[in-house]
Design a protein around this motif. Structure first.
Motif, PDB file in Angstrom:
ATOM      1  N   GLY A  86       0.811  -1.202   0.000  1.00 15.57           N
ATOM      2  CA  GLY A  86       0.000   0.000   0.000  1.00 15.57           C
ATOM      3  C   GLY A  86       0.845   1.252   0.000  1.00 15.57           C
ATOM      4  O   GLY A  86       2.046   1.214  -0.300  1.00 15.57           O
ATOM      5  N   GLU A  87       0.206   2.347   0.363  1.00  9.93           N
ATOM      6  CA  GLU A  87       0.900   3.630   0.422  1.00  9.93           C
ATOM      7  C   GLU A  87       0.195   4.547   1.404  1.00  9.93           C
ATOM      8  O   GLU A  87      -1.002   4.404   1.666  1.00  9.93           O
ATOM      9  CB  GLU A  87       1.000   4.267  -0.967  1.00  9.93           C
ATOM     10  CG  GLU A  87      -0.268   4.259  -1.750  1.00  9.93           C
ATOM     11  CD  GLU A  87      -0.052   4.429  -3.245  1.00  9.93           C
ATOM     12  OE1 GLU A  87       0.988   4.017  -3.781  1.00  9.93           O
ATOM     13  OE2 GLU A  87      -0.956   4.980  -3.878  1.00  9.93           O
ATOM     14  N   LEU A  88       0.973   5.442   1.971  1.00  7.40           N
ATOM     15  CA  LEU A  88       0.414   6.429   2.878  1.00  7.40           C
ATOM     16  C   LEU A  88       1.357   7.604   2.956  1.00  7.40           C
ATOM     17  O   LEU A  88       2.525   7.512   2.576  1.00  7.40           O
ATOM     18  CB  LEU A  88       0.182   5.851   4.279  1.00  7.40           C
ATOM     19  CG  LEU A  88       1.365   5.830   5.257  1.00  7.40           C
ATOM     20  CD1 LEU A  88       0.849   5.678   6.665  1.00  7.40           C
ATOM     21  CD2 LEU A  88       2.319   4.720   4.914  1.00  7.40           C
ATOM     22  N   GLY A  89       0.827   8.704   3.459  1.00  5.09           N
ATOM     23  CA  GLY A  89       1.674   9.864   3.624  1.00  5.09           C
ATOM     24  C   GLY A  89       0.877  11.126   3.840  1.00  5.09           C
ATOM     25  O   GLY A  89      -0.341  11.092   4.066  1.00  5.09           O
ATOM     26  N   GLU A 106      -2.233  16.765   5.321  1.00 10.14           N
ATOM     27  CA  GLU A 106      -3.355  15.828   5.296  1.00 10.14           C
ATOM     28  C   GLU A 106      -2.808  14.412   5.160  1.00 10.14           C
ATOM     29  O   GLU A 106      -2.123  14.085   4.191  1.00 10.14           O
ATOM     30  CB  GLU A 106      -4.268  16.144   4.118  1.00 10.14           C
ATOM     31  CG  GLU A 106      -5.419  15.181   3.967  1.00 10.14           C
ATOM     32  CD  GLU A 106      -6.211  15.397   2.698  1.00 10.14           C
ATOM     33  OE1 GLU A 106      -6.841  14.424   2.252  1.00 10.14           O
ATOM     34  OE2 GLU A 106      -6.195  16.519   2.140  1.00 10.14           O
ATOM     35  N   LEU A 107      -3.097  13.585   6.143  1.00  8.58           N
ATOM     36  CA  LEU A 107      -2.633  12.202   6.127  1.00  8.58           C
ATOM     37  C   LEU A 107      -3.652  11.329   5.412  1.00  8.58           C
ATOM     38  O   LEU A 107      -4.852  11.422   5.666  1.00  8.58           O
ATOM     39  CB  LEU A 107      -2.440  11.699   7.563  1.00  8.58           C
ATOM     40  CG  LEU A 107      -1.972  10.255   7.705  1.00  8.58           C
ATOM     41  CD1 LEU A 107      -0.586  10.066   7.105  1.00  8.58           C
ATOM     42  CD2 LEU A 107      -1.971   9.850   9.169  1.00  8.58           C
ATOM     43  N   GLY A 108      -3.164  10.494   4.522  1.00  9.78           N
ATOM     44  CA  GLY A 108      -4.016   9.536   3.835  1.00  9.78           C
ATOM     45  C   GLY A 108      -3.315   8.203   3.726  1.00  9.78           C
ATOM     46  O   GLY A 108      -2.087   8.123   3.798  1.00  9.78           O
ATOM     47  N   TRP A 109      -4.104   7.135   3.569  1.00 11.90           N
ATOM     48  CA  TRP A 109      -3.534   5.804   3.427  1.00 11.90           C
ATOM     49  C   TRP A 109      -4.467   4.934   2.606  1.00 11.90           C
ATOM     50  O   TRP A 109      -5.675   5.141   2.579  1.00 11.90           O
ATOM     51  CB  TRP A 109      -3.241   5.161   4.782  1.00 11.90           C
ATOM     52  CG  TRP A 109      -4.443   5.018   5.683  1.00 11.90           C
ATOM     53  CD1 TRP A 109      -5.311   3.953   5.755  1.00 11.90           C
ATOM     54  CD2 TRP A 109      -4.926   5.975   6.635  1.00 11.90           C
ATOM     55  NE1 TRP A 109      -6.286   4.190   6.685  1.00 11.90           N
ATOM     56  CE2 TRP A 109      -6.076   5.419   7.253  1.00 11.90           C
ATOM     57  CE3 TRP A 109      -4.494   7.241   7.031  1.00 11.90           C
ATOM     58  CZ2 TRP A 109      -6.799   6.098   8.235  1.00 11.90           C
ATOM     59  CZ3 TRP A 109      -5.221   7.911   8.006  1.00 11.90           C
ATOM     60  CH2 TRP A 109      -6.352   7.340   8.603  1.00 11.90           C
ATOM     61  N   ALA A 110      -3.885   3.986   1.904  1.00  9.36           N
ATOM     62  CA  ALA A 110      -4.629   2.970   1.162  1.00  9.36           C
ATOM     63  C   ALA A 110      -3.774   1.714   1.149  1.00  9.36           C
ATOM     64  O   ALA A 110      -2.564   1.779   0.883  1.00  9.36           O
ATOM     65  CB  ALA A 110      -4.922   3.428  -0.260  1.00  9.36           C
ATOM     66  N   LEU A 111      -4.402   0.595   1.450  1.00 10.29           N
ATOM     67  CA  LEU A 111      -3.695  -0.680   1.455  1.00 10.29           C
ATOM     68  C   LEU A 111      -4.380  -1.662   0.525  1.00 10.29           C
ATOM     69  O   LEU A 111      -5.608  -1.623   0.362  1.00 10.29           O
ATOM     70  CB  LEU A 111      -3.622  -1.264   2.873  1.00 10.29           C
ATOM     71  CG  LEU A 111      -2.496  -0.664   3.721  1.00 10.29           C
ATOM     72  CD1 LEU A 111      -2.861   0.684   4.264  1.00 10.29           C
ATOM     73  CD2 LEU A 111      -2.076  -1.595   4.805  1.00 10.29           C
ATOM     74  N   THR A 141      -2.501  17.996  12.105  1.00 12.38           N
ATOM     75  CA  THR A 141      -2.616  17.301  10.829  1.00 12.38           C
ATOM     76  C   THR A 141      -4.071  16.881  10.715  1.00 12.38           C
ATOM     77  O   THR A 141      -4.778  16.788  11.724  1.00 12.38           O
ATOM     78  CB  THR A 141      -1.685  16.074  10.727  1.00 12.38           C
ATOM     79  OG1 THR A 141      -1.998  15.139  11.757  1.00 12.38           O
ATOM     80  CG2 THR A 141      -0.223  16.490  10.812  1.00 12.38           C
ATOM     81  N   VAL A 142      -4.511  16.664   9.488  1.00 10.17           N
ATOM     82  CA  VAL A 142      -5.908  16.300   9.256  1.00 10.17           C
ATOM     83  C   VAL A 142      -5.976  15.055   8.394  1.00 10.17           C
ATOM     84  O   VAL A 142      -4.987  14.644   7.773  1.00 10.17           O
ATOM     85  CB  VAL A 142      -6.694  17.455   8.584  1.00 10.17           C
ATOM     86  CG1 VAL A 142      -6.798  18.655   9.499  1.00 10.17           C
ATOM     87  CG2 VAL A 142      -6.092  17.832   7.245  1.00 10.17           C
ATOM     88  N   SER A 143      -7.154  14.479   8.359  1.00  8.36           N
ATOM     89  CA  SER A 143      -7.438  13.357   7.474  1.00  8.36           C
ATOM     90  C   SER A 143      -8.908  13.439   7.107  1.00  8.36           C
ATOM     91  O   SER A 143      -9.728  13.802   7.956  1.00  8.36           O
ATOM     92  CB  SER A 143      -7.134  12.034   8.181  1.00  8.36           C
ATOM     93  OG  SER A 143      -7.253  10.948   7.291  1.00  8.36           O
TER      94      SER A 143
END
Length: 179
Positions: A86-89, A106-111, A141-143
């Motif tokens: 996956g990826e995040l950041g 803005e923090l996001g992630w997908a696996l 930080t936000v998401s």
């Protein structure tokens, strides 16, 4: 408030117990296409699978964030197998959303769906939040998370995020979380 830090050409490597977060490489693109074309992954992120062209634009945006903003996305790989999972950041997409989150990392992630339920998201998010805490001068930080994405909401809450406000982004309900 500007969240940019010194531009980075070499993405820092972050390790957790089971994962390595590292900069994307060209040979990750096929795995990215597989992940972003999976309807399970995209159900709450845009609502439809991404084309190869859309995934390529996303892939290049990751490198651009590091080069221009000094932060961005990492590829996530399993330490044991070295498989892409996956990826995040962090990003600043300058989203047109109310309340505005422009200028806030803005923090996001997908696996990949094959690794859902293993606790990888929580492990990876905690690791990159530690990096963010050491590198950002921003107070928050936000998401943004779709209200039906209960798994990601649980990850966010376990990592210290609290619901800030319910909003709409591009015609879709969303919740803005802040930490």
């Amino acid at each position: 408030m500007s969240t940019s830090i010194r531009p980075i050409t070499k993405v820092p490597v972050i390790e957790s117990a089971r994962l390595t977060m590292r900069g994307h490489r060209l040979d990750d693109f096929s795995d990215c296409c597989t992940m972003w074309s999976d309807p399970v992954v995209t159900r709450f992120i845009g609502g439809k699978p991404f084309s190869e062209e859309e995934t390529w634009a996303r892939f290049l945006r990751y490198a651009g964030h590091w080069a221009v903003m000094g932060f961005g996305y990492w590829a996530i790989e399993e330490k044991e197998t070295h498989n892409f999972v996956g990826e995040l950041g962090f990003a600043d997409y300058r989203r047109e959303i109310e309340p505005s989150i422009k200028g806030m990392p803005e923090l996001g992630w997908a696996l990949a769906s094959r690794v859902h339920g293993k606790g990888y998201a929580t492990e990876a998010v905690r690791a990159v939040l530690a990096w963010g805490d050491a590198h950002f001068s921003a107070a928050h930080t936000v998401s943004i998370i779709h209200p039906e994405n209960l798994a990601s909401i649980r990850v966010a809450e376990k990592c210290g995020y609290k619901e800030l406000q319910r909003s709409n982004y591009k015609g879709h309900a969303t919740i803005i979380f802040a930490r």
